[in-house]
Scaffold this motif. Structure first.
Motif, PDB file in Angstrom:
ATOM      1  N   GLY B  31    -106.259 -43.843 -51.227  1.00 61.16           N
ATOM      2  CA  GLY B  31    -105.590 -42.548 -51.197  1.00 61.16           C
ATOM      3  C   GLY B  31    -105.445 -41.964 -52.592  1.00 61.16           C
ATOM      4  O   GLY B  31    -105.747 -40.790 -52.839  1.00 61.16           O
ATOM      5  N   ALA B  32    -104.979 -42.812 -53.527  1.00 61.54           N
ATOM      6  CA  ALA B  32    -104.763 -42.333 -54.889  1.00 61.54           C
ATOM      7  C   ALA B  32    -106.088 -41.943 -55.549  1.00 61.54           C
ATOM      8  O   ALA B  32    -106.213 -40.883 -56.174  1.00 61.54           O
ATOM      9  N   THR B  33    -107.099 -42.791 -55.380  1.00 56.01           N
ATOM     10  CA  THR B  33    -108.410 -42.520 -55.982  1.00 56.01           C
ATOM     11  C   THR B  33    -109.063 -41.291 -55.367  1.00 56.01           C
ATOM     12  O   THR B  33    -109.687 -40.483 -56.054  1.00 56.01           O
ATOM     13  N   GLY B  34    -108.892 -41.167 -54.033  1.00 55.22           N
ATOM     14  CA  GLY B  34    -109.519 -40.055 -53.327  1.00 55.22           C
ATOM     15  C   GLY B  34    -108.964 -38.696 -53.723  1.00 55.22           C
ATOM     16  O   GLY B  34    -109.623 -37.678 -53.518  1.00 55.22           O
ATOM     17  N   THR B  35    -107.758 -38.667 -54.305  1.00 51.76           N
ATOM     18  CA  THR B  35    -107.141 -37.399 -54.685  1.00 51.76           C
ATOM     19  C   THR B  35    -108.073 -36.561 -55.560  1.00 51.76           C
ATOM     20  O   THR B  35    -108.266 -35.371 -55.319  1.00 51.76           O
ATOM     21  N   PHE B  36    -108.674 -37.198 -56.556  1.00 50.34           N
ATOM     22  CA  PHE B  36    -109.533 -36.431 -57.461  1.00 50.34           C
ATOM     23  C   PHE B  36    -110.891 -36.113 -56.838  1.00 50.34           C
ATOM     24  O   PHE B  36    -111.488 -35.087 -57.144  1.00 50.34           O
ATOM     25  N   LEU B 165    -107.784 -47.027 -63.315  1.00 51.19           N
ATOM     26  CA  LEU B 165    -108.753 -46.051 -63.828  1.00 51.19           C
ATOM     27  C   LEU B 165    -108.272 -44.628 -63.523  1.00 51.19           C
ATOM     28  O   LEU B 165    -108.290 -43.745 -64.393  1.00 51.19           O
ATOM     29  N   THR B 166    -107.818 -44.432 -62.286  1.00 51.29           N
ATOM     30  CA  THR B 166    -107.357 -43.106 -61.868  1.00 51.29           C
ATOM     31  C   THR B 166    -106.128 -42.685 -62.670  1.00 51.29           C
ATOM     32  O   THR B 166    -106.021 -41.551 -63.141  1.00 51.29           O
ATOM     33  N   TRP B 167    -105.204 -43.625 -62.839  1.00 49.25           N
ATOM     34  CA  TRP B 167    -103.961 -43.275 -63.537  1.00 49.25           C
ATOM     35  C   TRP B 167    -104.227 -42.981 -65.017  1.00 49.25           C
ATOM     36  O   TRP B 167    -103.757 -41.990 -65.561  1.00 49.25           O
ATOM     37  N   ALA B 168    -105.045 -43.835 -65.631  1.00 51.53           N
ATOM     38  CA  ALA B 168    -105.288 -43.668 -67.065  1.00 51.53           C
ATOM     39  C   ALA B 168    -106.016 -42.359 -67.353  1.00 51.53           C
ATOM     40  O   ALA B 168    -105.776 -41.722 -68.374  1.00 51.53           O
ATOM     41  N   LEU B 169    -106.879 -41.938 -66.444  1.00 53.42           N
ATOM     42  CA  LEU B 169    -107.683 -40.739 -66.698  1.00 53.42           C
ATOM     43  C   LEU B 169    -107.184 -39.541 -65.903  1.00 53.42           C
ATOM     44  O   LEU B 169    -107.926 -38.587 -65.682  1.00 53.42           O
ATOM     45  N   PHE B 230    -100.458 -31.040 -48.440  1.00 56.53           N
ATOM     46  CA  PHE B 230     -99.503 -30.198 -47.714  1.00 56.53           C
ATOM     47  C   PHE B 230     -98.081 -30.326 -48.257  1.00 56.53           C
ATOM     48  O   PHE B 230     -97.243 -29.468 -48.009  1.00 56.53           O
ATOM     49  N   TRP B 231     -97.815 -31.419 -48.957  1.00 56.97           N
ATOM     50  CA  TRP B 231     -96.428 -31.698 -49.331  1.00 56.97           C
ATOM     51  C   TRP B 231     -96.112 -31.412 -50.776  1.00 56.97           C
ATOM     52  O   TRP B 231     -94.962 -31.526 -51.192  1.00 56.97           O
ATOM     53  N   THR B 232     -97.078 -31.094 -51.597  1.00 55.52           N
ATOM     54  CA  THR B 232     -96.773 -30.957 -53.024  1.00 55.52           C
ATOM     55  C   THR B 232     -97.666 -29.925 -53.710  1.00 55.52           C
ATOM     56  O   THR B 232     -98.755 -29.616 -53.222  1.00 55.52           O
ATOM     57  N   GLU B 233     -97.172 -29.426 -54.820  1.00 56.03           N
ATOM     58  CA  GLU B 233     -97.944 -28.508 -55.661  1.00 56.03           C
ATOM     59  C   GLU B 233     -98.205 -29.144 -57.016  1.00 56.03           C
ATOM     60  O   GLU B 233     -98.378 -28.443 -58.009  1.00 56.03           O
ATOM     61  N   SER B 234     -98.180 -30.470 -57.081  1.00 52.46           N
ATOM     62  CA  SER B 234     -98.388 -31.128 -58.365  1.00 52.46           C
ATOM     63  C   SER B 234     -99.395 -32.258 -58.198  1.00 52.46           C
ATOM     64  O   SER B 234     -99.293 -33.071 -57.272  1.00 52.46           O
ATOM     65  N   VAL B 235    -100.395 -32.286 -59.069  1.00 50.15           N
ATOM     66  CA  VAL B 235    -101.429 -33.325 -58.983  1.00 50.15           C
ATOM     67  C   VAL B 235    -100.809 -34.702 -59.140  1.00 50.15           C
ATOM     68  O   VAL B 235    -101.129 -35.630 -58.398  1.00 50.15           O
ATOM     69  N   GLY B 236     -99.877 -34.831 -60.099  1.00 47.98           N
ATOM     70  CA  GLY B 236     -99.265 -36.127 -60.354  1.00 47.98           C
ATOM     71  C   GLY B 236     -98.606 -36.689 -59.106  1.00 47.98           C
ATOM     72  O   GLY B 236     -98.826 -37.843 -58.726  1.00 47.98           O
ATOM     73  N   ARG B 237     -97.796 -35.844 -58.435  1.00 50.57           N
ATOM     74  CA  ARG B 237     -97.127 -36.317 -57.223  1.00 50.57           C
ATOM     75  C   ARG B 237     -98.138 -36.548 -56.100  1.00 50.57           C
ATOM     76  O   ARG B 237     -97.993 -37.445 -55.290  1.00 50.57           O
ATOM     77  N   MET B 238     -99.173 -35.704 -56.068  1.00 49.07           N
ATOM     78  CA  MET B 238    -100.164 -35.823 -54.997  1.00 49.07           C
ATOM     79  C   MET B 238    -100.823 -37.207 -55.014  1.00 49.07           C
ATOM     80  O   MET B 238    -101.089 -37.794 -53.957  1.00 49.07           O
ATOM     81  N   ILE B 239    -101.087 -37.736 -56.203  1.00 50.44           N
ATOM     82  CA  ILE B 239    -101.717 -39.056 -56.303  1.00 50.44           C
ATOM     83  C   ILE B 239    -100.864 -40.096 -55.574  1.00 50.44           C
ATOM     84  O   ILE B 239    -101.361 -40.881 -54.773  1.00 50.44           O
TER      85      ILE B 239
END
Lengths: 276, 403
Positions: B31-36, B165-169, B230-239
């Motif tokens: 889920g977290a990786t798929g965000t980007f 990897l996702t978090w660092a970048l 659907f629940w957020t307007e922030s990339v950080g929270r979306m991850i």
């Protein structure tokens, strides 16, 4: 077209005099032998140019003349087929931190999960690094940049809710956050309201008064003399370059735009030669 | 339901607990990786990579058997799958860069060819003497039967790598997803960041092969971020929200499939995620369908309210029943359509606002302000009291609306 040959001579002379040394001091951005091609059709061909430091220069030319492409090639966004680019006398890669870029606002998807403040903070990513703090002092800096473009009240707004003019101001705020010496803008006035246009011009003038260099792709010939002090006229290859008073004339416009610019329109423009 | 509850609370035995935890970790990482991938609009590219793992799995089996080893060694199979998936990705990139084909066509071609080759190789393996009990078809739809402790450890380690990897970048990836040109101008190597993004997705794909299967792993990469959006307007929270949705789906899906015999794990996990997606689509505040419907209703009511009052002010009849009911409910008109005292007062105010706007748009210089006229915006929200006084001075004294 009987005067064609004569016009070309004048233009050639102007490019010769404009290139290097026409302005005082070094060039903020200089380009030698730049050619950019999509497939096998050059969009920009063999461009030599030196954009004076500390000046506001408009890049003008007809549709499809390669204005945006020239800007993108200078930044390495589109690959160069040939040519060299130098920023403040250094190779591009060594001086990237000194430039700020404002793309056309239609080039991004505005339904992106970010607030206005988030977007401006993107201009700080480079300086704070992968793990540096974005709260505190950097955030205050981002807010100050929003203040400068008159968007301080919109910091927490989702970017998808902005009008076209507001989007453009936020893009400019992001560039300001980069704290650069050279600002490259791609059609900053396209499709924005009059209030935004004035706000942007004010910010650009302030930048100039701080000694920064501004180069903008510009499409509205009617405002060239009012907003800018130099022009770079291009139609695939350079047509004219220099202070507005010398390079923005009926002749050079005819050379760049040709039949696309009816003579009557030329008369209506606030051309350098006809002004006091 | 007891077997299900047992499984959910890790009481269904050591192996089922291992599977649920493993699938939960996998879901979180994907889920977290798929965000980007979602934000960069690369979902289909990872599907091509997933399908391109199949020939790798089959070839790895054949090679390991030929070398006299156990063809089912998981590490060997995953290594093989990673290699052909990477070749698939490179092929897509090469086709896009060197031909006139668009990315979707390249993805379709690579996905089909690699998957076809994989299926052919699987058939070949079936005819091999050691191939009959290979169980490689489990890699298609996933299976948790016979999952070992070391399998769970592989998932945990790979998931941690993809997450790290996702978090660092996350900053460069955010920038590249939103505005790749700006990222280039600022000095980021976009191709390198894209490569890291695909690498993280590839790691998740490979570790997810055993549990979810290669056909559906793309769903576990994409559905959680789509639902999270659907629940957020922030990339950080979306991850993190996408990670949580994926993790819960993986955990619950694995538990359900362990509680009933012969339920395939991958599809159940994906259906769990799809359930969260549908719920988000319908009920999320602001971006959800229900919220949008309510907003639209309120807006429509405001328009009719205002138009009705303007009609009263102009002493025109109101014909639309929706408008009539709306104004009656607010006691602005009587049942017979005649405006009440309150209705006439409200109409006078609305009519005055309209005239103020008329003046404002004629005399005020700032197009940014006068441009906000849309028939609904109260003039007090746009202009100062002093300015409105000036408009009033030009209009003259208030006029009452006749009943």
């Amino acid at each position: 077209m009987t005067g064609t040959a004569g016009t070309k001579d004048v233009v050639a002379a102007r490019i010769g005099s404009g290139h290097r040394g026409a302005s005082s001091g070094e060039a903020a951005l200089s380009v030698r032998g730049l050619t950019v091609s999509y497939a096998e059709k050059p969009a920009v061909f063999s461009v030599d140019a030196a954009f004076a430091a500390g000046a506001m220069t408009a890049i003008i030319g007809p549709n499809g003349a390669g204005k945006s492409t020239l800007l993108k090639a200078c930044l390495g966004i589109v690959p160069r087929l040939s040519g060299e680019v130098e920023l403040f006398g250094q190779p591009l890669e060594k001086a990237r931190h000194r430039i700020a870029y404002v793309p056309q606002r239609a080039s991004v998807d505005w339904d992106f999960p970010a607030t206005v403040l988030d977007l401006v903070k993107m201009g700080l990513f480079r300086s704070v690094g992968l793990f540096g703090r974005l709260r505190g002092e950097p955030e205050a800096r981002a807010r100050a940049c929003l203040e400068r473009v008159g968007m301080a009240g919109f910091a927490d707004r989702q970017i998808g809710q902005l009008s076209g003019g507001q989007q453009q101001r936020v893009f400019l705020a992001r560039a300001l956050a980069q704290g650069a010496d050279l600002y490259l803008l791609d059609e900053p006035f396209a499709g924005v309201d009059a209030a935004t246009e004035r706000a942007i011009v004010d910010v650009l003038r302030t930048l100039k008064s701080e000694g920064k260099t501004v180069i903008a792709v510009h499409h509205d010939l009617a405002t060239v003399t009012e907003y800018f002090d130099r022009v770079f006229m291009i139609n695939v290859s350079p047509v004219a370059e220099g202070p507005v008073a010398e390079a923005f004339t009926a002749e050079t416009l005819m050379a760049a735009y040709g039949g696309r610019l009816a003579a009557t329109h030329v008369d209506e423009l606030a051309l350098a030669g006809t002004r006091v | 339901m007891t077997p299900l509850l047992d499984a959910l609370f890790l009481q269904a035995g050591h192996n089922a607990a291992l599977v649920a935890i493993g699938a939960g970790l996998l879901g979180y990482a994907s889920g977290a990786t798929g965000t980007f991938l979602f934000l960069r609009k690369r979902a289909l590219l990872s599907d091509a990579a997933a399908h391109a793992t199949l020939p790798g799995v089959a070839l790895a089996f054949i090679v390991m058997v030929a070398l006299g080893g156990d063809g089912r060694n998981l590490a060997g199979l995953l290594l093989g799958s990673a290699i052909t998936a990477a070749i698939g990705l490179v092929t897509v990139q090469w086709i896009v860069a060197h031909t006139r084909l668009t990315e979707d066509a390249a993805i379709g071609a690579v996905l089909g060819v690699f998957f076809g080759v994989g299926v052919v190789l699987l058939t070949v393996i079936q005819t091999m003497s050691s191939g009959r009990q290979a169980g490689l078809e489990d890699f298609l739809l996933g299976s948790t039967a016979g999952m070992l402790r070391q399998d769970a450890l592989v998932i945990a380690a790979g998931g941690a790598l993809a997450l790290a990897l996702t978090w660092a970048l996350r900053r460069p990836m955010t920038l590249v997803s939103f505005d790749a040109d700006f990222a280039t101008a600022a000095g980021y190597r976009v191709s390198r960041i894209d490569l890291m993004m695909m690498l993280a997705a590839l790691v998740v794909t490979v570790i997810g092969l055993k549990v979810v299967g290669l056909v559906l792993i793309v769903a576990l990469l994409i559905i959680p971020p789509v639902a999270a959006r659907f629940w957020t307007e922030s990339v950080g929270r979306m991850i993190w929200i996408a990670g949580a949705i994926g993790g819960i789906s993986g955990y619950a899906g694995a538990a359900v499939s362990a509680s009933a015999p012969n339920l395939p794990t991958g599809p159940i996990i994906v259906l769990m995620a799809a359930g969260v997606f549908v719920a988000s689509l319908l009920f999320a505040p602001v971006r959800g369908v229900a919220a949008a419907f309510i907003r639209q209703r309120r807006f429509k009511a405001r328009v009719h309210h205002r138009q009705g009052l303007l009609a009263i002010a102009r002493q025109e009849p109101i014909r639309e029943t929706f408008t009539l009911r709306l104004l009656q409910r607010e006691n602005l008109i009587r049942a017979d359509g005649v405006p009440t005292e309150a209705g006439r007062a409200a109409a006078a105010k609305v009519s005055r606002d309209e005239r103020r706007w008329d003046i404002a748009r004629r005399i005020h210089q700032d197009a940014g302000l006068t441009g906000r006229y849309d028939g609904l915006t109260p003039i007090e929200d746009v202009f100062t009291a002093d300015e409105i006084q000036e408009f009033d001075r030009r209009i003259g004294p208030p006029v009452a609306v006749e009943g």
